[in-house]
Design a protein around this motif. Structure first.
Motif, short mmCIF file in Angstrom:
data_model
loop_
_atom_site.label_atom_id
_atom_site.label_comp_id
_atom_site.label_asym_id
_atom_site.label_seq_id
_atom_site.Cartn_x
_atom_site.Cartn_y
_atom_site.Cartn_z
N ALA A 1 -10.35 -58.62 1.88
CA ALA A 1 -11.79 -58.54 0.84
C ALA A 1 -12.61 -59.41 0.41
O ALA A 1 -11.68 -60.65 0.39
CB ALA A 1 -11.19 -57.63 -0.31
N PRO A 2 -13.34 -59.41 1.49
CA PRO A 2 -14.13 -61.08 0.83
C PRO A 2 -13.78 -61.03 -0.98
O PRO A 2 -14.07 -60.20 -1.93
CB PRO A 2 -15.94 -60.42 1.10
CG PRO A 2 -15.68 -59.51 1.72
CD PRO A 2 -14.69 -58.74 1.34
N GLY A 3 -13.83 -62.84 -1.20
CA GLY A 3 -13.99 -62.67 -2.60
C GLY A 3 -11.99 -62.84 -3.25
O GLY A 3 -11.71 -63.03 -4.37
N SER A 4 -11.40 -61.78 -2.58
CA SER A 4 -10.02 -61.68 -2.94
C SER A 4 -9.21 -63.30 -2.60
O SER A 4 -9.63 -64.61 -1.85
CB SER A 4 -9.05 -60.88 -1.80
OG SER A 4 -9.46 -60.90 -0.13
N THR A 5 -8.58 -63.42 -3.29
CA THR A 5 -7.70 -64.43 -3.25
C THR A 5 -6.94 -64.40 -1.64
O THR A 5 -6.47 -65.63 -0.70
CB THR A 5 -5.88 -63.86 -4.11
OG1 THR A 5 -6.65 -63.52 -4.85
CG2 THR A 5 -5.15 -64.89 -3.83
#
Length: 135
Positions: free
Chosen positions: A71-75
């Motif tokens: 997911a965009p912005g996920s770790t």
């Protein structure tokens, strides 16, 4: 370029500590491959073919890492970005222009050949090996 490469290694290590065990395992193989590339490059940095192989292998690792499930912005997405940044810095250290390396990873095609490395300096340290050969 060596400082940037070292910083990229640190970023990958820092991001890896924030990943879950399963997320970390997805990056183990590509990180190991980049480590192998770095070892081979360090072994013969003055050889153009070694540098080209290192750039090609780093490119292959960068483009093989699949971040579509993250997911965009996920770790995990940060891990993919950090890994690609490390691969790009390795390519640059091997002799590929930074803009060319970054665009190649984005586009999925590396066409630049690394240049022949410059000869070693001829100052005080440059002539020391010639003394050893005279014996």
């Amino acid at each position: 370029h060596l400082d940037l490469l070292g910083s990229s290694c640190l970023v990958v290590a820092r991001v890896a500590t924030t990943l879950t065990g399963e997320e970390r395992r997805t990056l183990e193989q590509p990180v190991g491959e980049l480590a192998d590339v770095l070892v081979s490059l360090a072994g013969d940095l003055g050889d153009r073919e070694t540098r080209q192989r290192a750039a090609d292998r780093a490119f292959e690792v960068a483009t093989a890492v699949d971040g579509r499930d993250a997911a965009p912005g996920s770790t995990p997405a940060a891990g993919v970005v950090a890994l690609r940044m490390l691969a790009i810095d390795l390519m640059v250290f091997a002799g590929v222009d930074l803009d060319v390396a970054a665009e190649a990873v984005r586009a999925g095609a590396l066409e630049q050949q690394v240049p022949t490395p410059p000869p070693p300096p001829r100052g005080l340290l440059g002539w020391l090996p010639s003394l050893r050969r005279r014996k």
